[in-house]
Design an enzyme around this catalytic site. Structure first.
Site, short mmCIF file in Angstrom:
data_model
loop_
_atom_site.label_atom_id
_atom_site.label_comp_id
_atom_site.label_asym_id
_atom_site.label_seq_id
_atom_site.Cartn_x
_atom_site.Cartn_y
_atom_site.Cartn_z
N VAL A 1 14.34 -14.41 -9.86
CA VAL A 1 14.86 -15.51 -10.83
C VAL A 1 13.65 -16.81 -10.76
CG1 VAL A 1 16.57 -16.98 -11.36
CG2 VAL A 1 17.12 -14.97 -10.83
N THR B 1 18.93 -19.33 -6.08
CA THR B 1 18.53 -18.33 -7.23
C THR B 1 18.38 -16.78 -6.45
OG1 THR B 1 16.20 -18.96 -6.95
CG2 THR B 1 17.41 -20.06 -8.84
N ASP B 2 18.65 -16.03 -7.45
CA ASP B 2 18.48 -14.53 -6.97
C ASP B 2 16.88 -14.05 -6.74
OD1 ASP B 2 21.14 -14.65 -6.53
OD2 ASP B 2 21.49 -13.75 -8.37
N LYS B 3 16.85 -12.80 -6.41
CA LYS B 3 15.41 -12.14 -6.41
C LYS B 3 14.73 -12.15 -7.91
CE LYS B 3 13.23 -7.59 -5.56
NZ LYS B 3 13.92 -6.13 -5.05
#
Length: 517
Positions: free
Chosen positions: A174, A170-172
């Protein structure tokens, strides 16, 4: 030792002329002609000089072989003695190290291959994946596992020693209600509840739900069949655009920066944030049935296998990895949180690329709020590259990864020591965590920081040709095509203009998109 067939410095009986004659001397052991006698006596050699030379060569060869054996024996003895001394020293050092380490490490604990079920709120972290230069979710979990003795001291210095892997990255910012980490893990017998012990070393926004012993070859990323994501979107995103005022200089400290970036010229302008009246209008907005229906239909158009090169960074149309399979995409009925109306979009796909979900949500929202026909969406799967803005990361969360094939094999083999990977065992705890640490945090962040309001304001203030594909005809004009190395038409235009960028990286594409938001 030199060549055993050459003259030595101590032999004064062989002249320089002899050395020249040696070139024509018969070689010892050479095959004789068939007509020659087979006798081995010196009488077969008519030239007495050759007899003397033969004796000298025989003498040198025997002496040389003898000296060589002596040297080899001495060398062998030296090497052997050195090896014995080295082994002795290494053995003594190993015994001392072993004794010292044994006292600090304690008894050896057998390891198992495990799937660790986790959940987290991603606020304040630079993403899921381990990053030595930034705070990450995995970094916090790994440290907690080491402190809880779930990872041995031998493996505590490097996660790779434990075969560390995640099912979904998952990204920043998220969140994830459920995610899987696979690793070699030890179960200390003196700890009655290992899961609670691990959680005692974790902040409340990161939780371990449990663990499952898996097959030794288990790989959480490769054996994951699909992933389910959720996105929470306020229905004020369906409101018609509100015209914004642009200035060359900021009027307030918190003005939004609006950049018009292209290959020729980049300009920066500013627009003020929404007034309290606009914020309240968006907060109280209720979507019409027509808007909800159009948005649902728009999201359904992403189902199936398509080329999503326009919905990520650094992927060309011809790149086969740009093709992804979306199983189902469903939009919920409106729900009301703190007086604001929201919808939940559930996306079940085989796999997703960077920013793909946020761009899909944004495209569905854009065609709904701008009266653009739905047939624009299939055109975004074609070769033309366009700029699609990203929806905020705030509303995105990973619901769970799916391991249907793996679970089926486990049930078929009926292995007593293997369990299925099932988040439903922890359903109540996960739902409570989602309400307290994901849903409520999303709603509170919007009420306090107005993230979606800023996103809509920046879209409404955007200037330039990038979004000209949002029109009543649903056509993509030439002016709004993004010119990068991933676009064949852009390459042709670049060659005709006599200009070629030395570097057109993913980061540059990223800057173009962020500038529009």
């Amino acid at each position: 030792m030199g060549n055993i067939w050459s003259k030595t410095s101590n032999d004064n009986n062989v002249s320089t002329n002899d050395q020249q004659d040696d070139k024509n001397a018969p070689r010892i052991g050479a095959k004789r002609p068939a007509s020659a006698s087979t006798s081995t006596t010196d009488e077969t050699i008519s030239d007495p000089t050759l007899k003397q030379k033969k004796k000298k060569y025989t003498k040198y060869s025997k002496k040389g072989r003898k000296d060589k054996r002596q040297v080899d024996n001495r060398s062998y003895g030296t090497r052997k003695e050195k090896e014995e001394d080295t082994d002795k020293n290494v053995g003594e050092q190993h015994d001392s190290d072993k004794a010292a380490v044994g006292e600090s490490k304690g008894p050896r604990i057998p390891k198992i291959k495990a799937a660790l079920l986790v959940g987290y709120n991603g606020t304040g972290y630079q993403g899921m994946q381990l990053n030595p230069n930034a705070a990450s979710i995995e970094g916090v979990i790994f440290d907690a596992l080491c402190k809880a003795e779930a990872i041995s001291k031998d493996n505590a210095d490097d996660p790779r020693k434990s075969n560390w892997m995640r099912a979904a990255r998952t990204d920043k910012g998220v969140h994830a209600a459920g995610n899987i980490l696979s690793l070699k893990m030890q179960i200390p017998p003196h700890i009655p509840d290992l899961v609670e012990h691990i959680n005692s070393f974790l902040p409340p926004q990161i939780r371990v739900w449990g663990y499952v012993q898996t097959i030794r070859s288990f790989h959480s990323k490769n054996l994951c069949d699909s992933r389910i994501y959720e996105y929470l979107l306020p229905t004020c995103a369906f409101m018609e655009p509100i015209k914004q005022e642009l200035t060359d200089h900021p009027q307030f400290e918190d003005d939004l920066v609006i950049a018009n970036k292209n290959l020729e010229h980049t300009t920066i302008k500013y627009t003020p944030r929404s007034s309290p009246e606009v914020i309240k209008k968006r907060h109280d907005y209720r979507a019409t049935p027509e808007q909800l229906l159009k948005f649902k239909l728009a999201m359904k158009m992403f189902e199936g296998t398509h080329n999503f090169h326009n919905y990520t960074n650094g992927k060309s149309f011809k790149d086969q990895s740009s093709k992804r399979f979306m199983k189902t995409i469903d939009v919920s009925e409106p729900m009301y949180i703190h007086g604001s109306e929201w919808v939940k979009i559930t996306l079940h796909g085989q796999s997703f690329m960077l920013h793909q979900i946020r761009k899909m949500i944004s495209m569905g929202m854009l065609v709904t709020r701008t009266n653009t026909p739905l047939h624009l969406i299939p055109k975004t799967f074609e070769e033309n590259r366009i700029n699609i803005p990203k929806a905020p990361a705030l509303g995105l969360l990973l619901e769970r990864p799916i391991f249907h094939i793996y679970n089926t094999k486990v049930r078929t083999k009926s292995e007593a020591e293997r369990e299925e990977i099932d988040f439903d065992k922890y359903k109540d705890r996960i739902e409570q965590f989602k309400r307290e640490w994901i849903y409520d945090k999303i709603f509170d962040a919007e009420n306090e920081r107005h993230i979606f309001d800023g996103y809509l304001t920046s879209l409404d203030a955007h200037y330039g040709p990038d979004y000209l594909y949002l029109n009543p005809e649903g056509v993509i004009p030439e002016e709004c095509l993004v010119k990068t190395k991933f676009n064949s038409n852009a390459n042709a235009a670049t060659k005709q203009g006599g200009r070629k960028k030395k570097k057109d990286s993913d980061e540059e594409v990223e800057e173009e998109e962020d500038g529009q938001l």
